[in-house]
Design an enzyme around this catalytic site. Structure first.
Site, short mmCIF file in Angstrom:
data_model
loop_
_atom_site.label_atom_id
_atom_site.label_comp_id
_atom_site.label_asym_id
_atom_site.label_seq_id
_atom_site.Cartn_x
_atom_site.Cartn_y
_atom_site.Cartn_z
N HIS A 182 0.88 -1.18 0.00
CA HIS A 182 0.00 0.00 0.00
C HIS A 182 0.92 1.23 0.00
O HIS A 182 2.02 1.18 0.56
CB HIS A 182 -0.83 -0.06 1.28
CG HIS A 182 -1.92 0.96 1.39
ND1 HIS A 182 -1.69 2.26 1.73
CD2 HIS A 182 -3.26 0.85 1.22
CE1 HIS A 182 -2.84 2.91 1.77
NE2 HIS A 182 -3.81 2.08 1.46
N CYS A 216 -4.67 2.23 -3.86
CA CYS A 216 -3.46 2.79 -3.24
C CYS A 216 -2.26 1.88 -3.42
O CYS A 216 -1.39 1.79 -2.55
CB CYS A 216 -3.66 3.09 -1.76
SG CYS A 216 -4.90 4.33 -1.46
C1 LIG Z 1 -2.50 -2.96 3.44
C2 LIG Z 1 -2.80 -1.58 3.94
N1 LIG Z 1 -1.83 -0.86 4.51
C3 LIG Z 1 -2.06 0.37 5.00
C4 LIG Z 1 -3.30 0.95 4.92
C5 LIG Z 1 -3.49 2.32 5.47
O1 LIG Z 1 -4.34 2.29 6.57
P1 LIG Z 1 -4.88 3.65 7.20
O2 LIG Z 1 -5.42 4.45 6.05
O3 LIG Z 1 -5.95 3.20 8.13
O4 LIG Z 1 -3.75 4.33 7.87
C6 LIG Z 1 -4.34 0.25 4.34
C7 LIG Z 1 -5.67 0.86 4.19
O5 LIG Z 1 -6.31 0.83 3.16
C8 LIG Z 1 -4.08 -1.06 3.84
O6 LIG Z 1 -5.05 -1.78 3.27
#
Ligand SMILES: Cc1ncc(COP(=O)(O)O)c(C=O)c1O
Lengths: 413, 147
Positions: free
Chosen positions: A130, A371
Site C-alpha cells: 500500500h 493505493c
Molecule cells: C494494506 C494496507 N496498509 C495500509 C493501509 C493504510 O491504513 P490507514 O489508512 O488506516 O492508515 C491500508 C488501508 O487501506 C491497507 O489496506
C-alpha cells in the site's frame, strides 16, 4: 468415528441486526456493502460506546483527579490491555496508540529509521505494498541516501521468496512488509520473511492493516519487531490505530512528536521524556475512538475470529467460483492463501464503469488502484474491481453482486 | 456553417430526453450509448499533455478556436465518463468563450448527475468542466491581446 473438529457456524442474520447501516437502502435497493477492505461497518456496541463516552464520562485523561477523568482514563487504558491481548503482546507498554497504520509506519520511519538508517543502507519492501508502506520509506531513503529494494510479485499474486532472500544483505536495515495485501488478498509468509531478515540482523515491520481482522495475530510467535494496524478495518472507529514494537526498540528510539503527555519534566534547559507507551503519545489523544475501539475488539473476540474466518472463507470460495464463470472476467491475485477479497478485471471494460453501475443497484465495491499503483503497473492494468467481505455478508448478497455484474457486462460490452 | 444553438436550449433538450427515464439503469444505459457513439479521438491527440488525469479513468481533450467559437474533442478509456464528456461537448462545443465561461451548466443537476461532480469522481465531470472553461478563458484572453 468423527475426527474432524467442526466450528459451530454463526447466526449471520443476528449479526447483521447489530449493524445499523446494513438496514439502509441505496438507490432504492437494500445496501450490499462489499468494500470492507477499505473500512468495515460498525456494530451498535461500537456506536454506543462512542455515545456513552461523550454522554457519560468525557474528560481529559491521565491528568485529572476527578471522577470523570478517572473513568475516562480507565476506559482508555482498558483498550490498551485489550489490544495487547488481541495481538498477544508481552506487555501493555508495547502498545502505542496512533491515528492508524499509516501513522504507525511513519512513526517508525521517522524515529527508528532516522536513527538507524544511514547512507548506502538498504530497506526492503514488496511490490504489493500500500502507498502507506512505500512513501514513508522513500522519504527516509531520500533523506539518508539509503536504497529501497522491492521484492517482486509473481503472476499468481504471491511474493517471489527466492528473490527476497537474494535481496537480503548485511546492509539491509529493515524489511517492511504487508501481512495481507489489500489489493490481491494474498496472505504473505511473514514468519518466513521475519526469520530470514533476523538472520541478517535486520528488523521487520509488519503492515497488519488487512490481516488483523481476519487472521489470529501473535506478535510474539511471529517475532516481528513492529506491527501496525487500524481500528476502522476491525469494526472499530476511524482515526485510531496501533503501533506495536519490541520493548528494547521502543525504549531506544528517539521520540516522534513533542508536547504534553509524552514528557516527564520540562524546563527551558531541557526535557526528560515519559516512559513507554506515553513517550510516543504527545498531546490529548483520540479518547472517544480509543474507548470505542475496545468494543470493536470485544465484538470480534466474542463472535470468534475462527468462526468469522470460516464464514468469510465460504464467501470467498463461492464468490471466486461464481465470478470465474462470467465471460472475460479475470481474477487478479490467485495466491494459495488468501483472505476473503476478490480483485478482478473484465476484458474491455473499465473498472470504474462497473463500479458506477453496481452502485446504481446499491452494491458498494471499490474500483481503482487501491493505493497500490506500482502493483497495478506490475499487472499492466489501470486498476481492478475489488469485492471484499466481512462477517455480515451473505451468499444472497454475492448473488446480487453476480447479477449486478451480468447486467453491467450486458450494458457495457 | 451550421448555427450553434444557445447553451440553454441544448441543456433543455437534454433535460427533456432524461425525463423519459425513470430508473438509474435507463439513464446510464443512455449515457453508455452516448459514450459508444462519441467519435474516438485521433491517436495523435492522445498525448500526456492532453490528459485530464484523475485517479481512475483517463480523459483526453483537445480544443480548437475558429470564427470566435471554441470546438472540443475528447475521449476516455471509461465508457460512462466518455458519455458524460459527450454531453459536455454537445452543450459547449461551438459556443463563444464568454458563453462557456459563464454557464453554470445547470442541466447536470437537473438530470441527477451531480454525484459525478463530487470530489471522489473529480476525474469525471468536474475536471472536464474546469478544463473546458480554462480553454475558453485562454482563447478569450488571447483574443483580447491580439485585439
Ligand atoms: C494494506 C494496507 N496498509 C495500509 C493501509 C493504510 O491504513 P490507514 O489508512 O488506516 O492508515 C491500508 C488501508 O487501506 C491497507 O489496506
Amino acid at each position: 468415528m468423527i475426527t474432524e473438529t467442526t466450528i459451530p457456524s454463526l447466526d449471520i442474520a443476528a449479526i447483521r441486526r447489530q449493524f445499523p447501516v446494513l438496514q439502509r437502502e441505496v438507490k432504492g435497493h437494500p445496501l450490499v456493502y462489499l468494500d470492507n477492505a477499505a473500512t468495515s461497518q460498525k456494530p451498535k456496541v461500537v456506536i454506543d460506546a462512542l455515545v456513552d463516552y461523550y454522554s457519560g464520562y468525557n474528560a481529559n485523561i491521565h491528568r485529572g483527579i476527578h471522577t470523570l477523568a478517572e473513568e475516562a482514563t480507565a476506559a482508555f487504558e482498558a483498550t490498551r490491555d485489550t489490544v495487547a491481548r488481541f495481538i498477544n503482546a508481552a506487555s501493555r507498554e508495547q502498545i502505542i496508540f496512533t491515528r492508524g497504520t499509516t501513522e504507525s509506519i511513519n512513526l517508525v520511519a521517522q524515529t527508528w529509521g532516522r536513527q538507524q538508517v544511514n547512507k548506502g543502507d538498504e530497506i526492503i519492501i514488496s511490490g504489493m505494498e500500500h502507498h502507506s508502506n512505500i512513501v514513508p520509506w522513500q522519504l527516509l531513503c531520500l533523506e539518508k541516501e539509503a536504497v529501497l529494494k522491492v521484492i517482486p510479485v509473481l503472476d499468481n499474486g504471491e511474493l517471489d521468496m527466492d528473490a527476497y532472500k537474494a535481496l537480503l544483505s548485511p546492509r539491509t536495515k529493515i524489511v517492511s512488509i504487508v501481512h495481507v495485501s489489500n489489493a490481491l488478498g494474498t496472505v504473505n509468509p511473514v514468519k518466513e520473511i521475519i526469520d530470514a531478515a533476523h538472520r541478517q540482523g535486520a528488523v521487520v515491520m509488519i503492515d497488519g492493516a488487512q490481516s488483523s481482522v481476519h487472521l489470529d495475530i501473535d506478535v510474539q510467535v511471529l517475532d516481528c519487531d513492529f506491527f501496525a494496524m487500524s481500528a476502522h478495518k476491525v469494526y472499530g472507529p476511524t482515526g485510531i490505530g496501533v503501533l506495536y514494537g519490541k520493548k528494547e526498540l521502543l525504549d531506544a528510539m528517539p521520540v516522534f512528536q513533542g508536547g504534553g503527555e509524552m514528557i516527564k519534566e520540562v524546563s527551558f534547559e531541557g526535557t526528560t521524556f515519559n516512559e513507554l507507551p506515553y513517550k510516543y503519545e504527545a498531546g490529548t489523544p483520540n479518547i472517544a475512538d480509543t474507548v470505542a475501539f475496545k468494543a470493536a475488539l470485544d465484538f470480534v473476540t466474542e463472535t470468534g475470529k475462527d468462526r468469522m474466518r470460516q464464514h468469510e472463507d465460504q464467501l470467498l470460495a463461492y464468490a471466486t467460483d461464481k465470478l470465474q464463470q462470467l465471460p472475460g472476467l479475470r481474477i487478479i491475485g490467485q495466491a494459495a492463501e488468501k483472505i476473503s477479497l476478490v480483485s478482478f478485471i473484465i476484458d474491455g471494460i473499465h473498472p470504474q464503469d462497473i463500479g458506477i453501475l453496481l452502485d446504481t443497484q446499491g452494491i458498494a465495491v471499490r474500483t481503482g488502484h487501491h493505493c497500490a499503483q506500482p502493483l497495478m503497473h506490475r499487472f499492466g492494468i489501470p486498476g481492478t474491481v475489488r469485492a471484499s467481505f466481512a462477517v455480515y455478508n451473505t451468499m444472497e448478497e454475492l448473488d446480487r453482486l453476480i447479477a449486478g455484474l451480468q447486467r453491467a457486462i450486458k450494458l457495457l460490452a | 456553417m451550421e448555427e450553434t444553438k444557445p447553451i440553454a436550449e441544448i441543456e433543455k433538450e437534454i433535460v427533456e430526453e432524461f425525463a423519459l427515464f425513470d430508473s438509474w439503469d435507463d439513464k446510464y444505459e443512455y449515457i453508455i450509448d452516448l459514450g459508444k457513439k462519441l467519435a474516438p479521438l485521433a491517436q495523435e491527440h492522445k498525448l500526456d499533455e492532453n490528459k485530464i488525469k484523475g485517479c481512475q479513468s483517463t480523459v483526453w481533450m483537445v480544443a480548437n478556436y475558429r470564427d470566435g467559437r471554441v470546438f472540443f474533442e475528447a475521449d476516455s478509456d471509461a465508457i460512462i465518463v466518455k458519455g458524460l464528456v459527450s454531453m459536455l461537448i454537445r452543450v459547449l462545443s461551438g459556443q463563444t468563450p464568454d458563453a462557456i465561461i459563464e454557464t453554470p451548466l445547470a442541466f447536470i443537476q437537473q438530470i441527477g448527475m451531480t454525484s459525478h461532480l463530487a470530489q471522489t469522481r473529480s476525474n469525471g465531470l468536474l475536471s472536464m468542466v474546469k478544463q473546458m472553461k480554462n480553454y475558453a478563458l485562454a482563447y478569450k484572453l488571447k483574443n483580447e491581446v491580439n485585439g
